[in-house]
Design a protein around this motif. Structure first.
Motif, PDB file in Angstrom:
ATOM      1  N   LYS A 128       0.835  -1.198   0.000  1.00  0.00           N
ATOM      2  CA  LYS A 128       0.000   0.000   0.000  1.00  0.00           C
ATOM      3  C   LYS A 128       0.872   1.252   0.000  1.00  0.00           C
ATOM      4  O   LYS A 128       1.970   1.252   0.563  1.00  0.00           O
ATOM      5  CB  LYS A 128      -0.902  -0.005   1.228  1.00  0.00           C
ATOM      6  CG  LYS A 128      -1.884  -1.145   1.235  1.00  0.00           C
ATOM      7  CD  LYS A 128      -2.736  -1.104   2.482  1.00  0.00           C
ATOM      8  CE  LYS A 128      -3.697  -2.253   2.459  1.00  0.00           C
ATOM      9  NZ  LYS A 128      -3.730  -3.009   3.660  1.00  0.00           N
ATOM     10  N   ASP A 129       0.354   2.320  -0.596  1.00  0.00           N
ATOM     11  CA  ASP A 129       1.074   3.593  -0.600  1.00  0.00           C
ATOM     12  C   ASP A 129       1.353   4.061   0.824  1.00  0.00           C
ATOM     13  O   ASP A 129       2.418   4.613   1.104  1.00  0.00           O
ATOM     14  CB  ASP A 129       0.284   4.665  -1.356  1.00  0.00           C
ATOM     15  CG  ASP A 129       0.254   4.414  -2.857  1.00  0.00           C
ATOM     16  OD1 ASP A 129       1.125   3.662  -3.371  1.00  0.00           O
ATOM     17  OD2 ASP A 129      -0.638   4.970  -3.529  1.00  0.00           O
ATOM     18  N   SER A 130       0.415   3.841   1.722  1.00  0.00           N
ATOM     19  CA  SER A 130       0.609   4.271   3.110  1.00  0.00           C
ATOM     20  C   SER A 130       1.771   3.517   3.770  1.00  0.00           C
ATOM     21  O   SER A 130       2.506   4.095   4.578  1.00  0.00           O
ATOM     22  CB  SER A 130      -0.673   4.079   3.916  1.00  0.00           C
ATOM     23  OG  SER A 130      -1.071   2.718   3.917  1.00  0.00           O
ATOM     24  N   ASP A 131       1.956   2.242   3.410  1.00  0.00           N
ATOM     25  CA  ASP A 131       3.094   1.479   3.939  1.00  0.00           C
ATOM     26  C   ASP A 131       4.400   2.022   3.376  1.00  0.00           C
ATOM     27  O   ASP A 131       5.393   2.137   4.101  1.00  0.00           O
ATOM     28  CB  ASP A 131       2.958  -0.006   3.596  1.00  0.00           C
ATOM     29  CG  ASP A 131       1.808  -0.671   4.327  1.00  0.00           C
ATOM     30  OD1 ASP A 131       1.451  -0.216   5.436  1.00  0.00           O
ATOM     31  OD2 ASP A 131       1.261  -1.649   3.788  1.00  0.00           O
ATOM     32  N   THR A 132       4.402   2.362   2.092  1.00  0.00           N
ATOM     33  CA  THR A 132       5.610   2.919   1.464  1.00  0.00           C
ATOM     34  C   THR A 132       5.933   4.273   2.075  1.00  0.00           C
ATOM     35  O   THR A 132       7.109   4.561   2.349  1.00  0.00           O
ATOM     36  CB  THR A 132       5.396   3.037  -0.055  1.00  0.00           C
ATOM     37  OG1 THR A 132       5.098   1.736  -0.583  1.00  0.00           O
ATOM     38  CG2 THR A 132       6.647   3.578  -0.746  1.00  0.00           C
ATOM     39  N   ASP A 133       4.930   5.102   2.305  1.00  0.00           N
ATOM     40  CA  ASP A 133       5.150   6.401   2.954  1.00  0.00           C
ATOM     41  C   ASP A 133       5.750   6.224   4.336  1.00  0.00           C
ATOM     42  O   ASP A 133       6.645   6.976   4.737  1.00  0.00           O
ATOM     43  CB  ASP A 133       3.840   7.184   3.065  1.00  0.00           C
ATOM     44  CG  ASP A 133       3.302   7.635   1.716  1.00  0.00           C
ATOM     45  OD1 ASP A 133       4.061   7.610   0.720  1.00  0.00           O
ATOM     46  OD2 ASP A 133       2.109   7.999   1.648  1.00  0.00           O
ATOM     47  N   GLN A 134       5.263   5.230   5.065  1.00  0.00           N
ATOM     48  CA  GLN A 134       5.785   4.948   6.402  1.00  0.00           C
ATOM     49  C   GLN A 134       7.263   4.537   6.318  1.00  0.00           C
ATOM     50  O   GLN A 134       8.075   4.962   7.133  1.00  0.00           O
ATOM     51  CB  GLN A 134       4.948   3.846   7.059  1.00  0.00           C
ATOM     52  CG  GLN A 134       5.253   3.577   8.495  1.00  0.00           C
ATOM     53  CD  GLN A 134       4.822   4.677   9.423  1.00  0.00           C
ATOM     54  OE1 GLN A 134       4.047   5.559   9.080  1.00  0.00           O
ATOM     55  NE2 GLN A 134       5.342   4.656  10.626  1.00  0.00           N
ATOM     56  N   MET A 135       7.614   3.727   5.336  1.00  0.00           N
ATOM     57  CA  MET A 135       9.007   3.292   5.166  1.00  0.00           C
ATOM     58  C   MET A 135       9.907   4.463   4.810  1.00  0.00           C
ATOM     59  O   MET A 135      11.061   4.528   5.235  1.00  0.00           O
ATOM     60  CB  MET A 135       9.069   2.201   4.084  1.00  0.00           C
ATOM     61  CG  MET A 135      10.436   1.597   3.884  1.00  0.00           C
ATOM     62  SD  MET A 135      11.005   0.730   5.348  1.00  0.00           S
ATOM     63  CE  MET A 135      12.751   0.684   5.040  1.00  0.00           C
ATOM     64  N   ASP A 136       9.390   5.407   4.037  1.00  0.00           N
ATOM     65  CA  ASP A 136      10.188   6.546   3.582  1.00  0.00           C
ATOM     66  C   ASP A 136      10.729   7.385   4.747  1.00  0.00           C
ATOM     67  O   ASP A 136      11.766   8.036   4.605  1.00  0.00           O
ATOM     68  CB  ASP A 136       9.380   7.448   2.633  1.00  0.00           C
ATOM     69  CG  ASP A 136       9.152   6.807   1.284  1.00  0.00           C
ATOM     70  OD1 ASP A 136       9.824   5.801   0.962  1.00  0.00           O
ATOM     71  OD2 ASP A 136       8.276   7.299   0.541  1.00  0.00           O
ATOM     72  N   LYS A 137      10.061   7.365   5.878  1.00  0.00           N
ATOM     73  CA  LYS A 137      10.530   8.184   6.999  1.00  0.00           C
ATOM     74  C   LYS A 137      11.872   7.709   7.558  1.00  0.00           C
ATOM     75  O   LYS A 137      12.541   8.439   8.254  1.00  0.00           O
ATOM     76  CB  LYS A 137       9.477   8.231   8.114  1.00  0.00           C
ATOM     77  CG  LYS A 137       9.427   7.007   8.984  1.00  0.00           C
ATOM     78  CD  LYS A 137       8.392   7.188  10.084  1.00  0.00           C
ATOM     79  CE  LYS A 137       8.406   6.013  11.013  1.00  0.00           C
ATOM     80  NZ  LYS A 137       7.397   6.151  12.040  1.00  0.00           N
TER      81      LYS A 137
END
Length: 150
Positions: free
Chosen positions: A138-147
């Motif tokens: 999910k995009d939200s999981d990828t956003d979380q990883m980006d941090k």
């Protein structure tokens, strides 16, 4: 020390936390995360099948555990990930991190889970009454990883 296991059988949280704490008097914090199979979209999921490449997957999980060890002052790290056919409410993954202090243990556990959700070499297929489909990150999981990017 890193403990990395990919297996079909279930795991016992109490046993794994006890092992992660064993023989280390410096541990002041133990953080664990257990992920389970759920029917998030209420689409009548019957089961989920997880596939992986033996050898490659363990190597990737060990690499992320080593990265966590470099970023935070950790004691022991445990990653147990199940593969094969699982049902609703079955345990999928266990991450245990230990440290002298809680902040390091919490952040390292979250870091490892974010990696597992987005980059670990596992493939998930959901089976419903009507169809089977591969699950994408999910995009939200990828956003979380980006941090966690350096």
């Amino acid at each position: 020390m890193n403990k990395i296991i990919v297996q079909k059988s279930d795991f016992d949280l109490t046993t794994e936390v006890t092992l992660a704490r064993a023989n280390d008097s410096d541990i002041g914090a133990v953080v664990s995360f257990v992920g389970t199979v759920r029917d998030l979209e209420h689409s009548s999921i019957q089961s989920m099948t997880l596939e992986h490449y033996p050898g490659m997957t363990e190597k990737a999980l060990n690499t992320i555990a080593e990265q966590a060890q470099k970023r935070w002052p950790l004691g022991n790290t445990t990653i147990i990930h199940r593969v094969g056919k699982l049902s609703i409410n079955d345990q999928i993954v266990l991450v245990v991190t230990t440290s002298k202090h809680r902040k390091a243990a919490f952040e390292a556990c979250e870091f490892i889970m974010d990696y597992l959700k987005t980059q670990a070499p596992f493939w998930k297929k959901e089976q419903t009454n009507e169809q089977s489909k591969w699950v994408e990150a999910k995009d939200s999981d990828t956003d979380q990883m980006d941090k966690w990017a350096l």
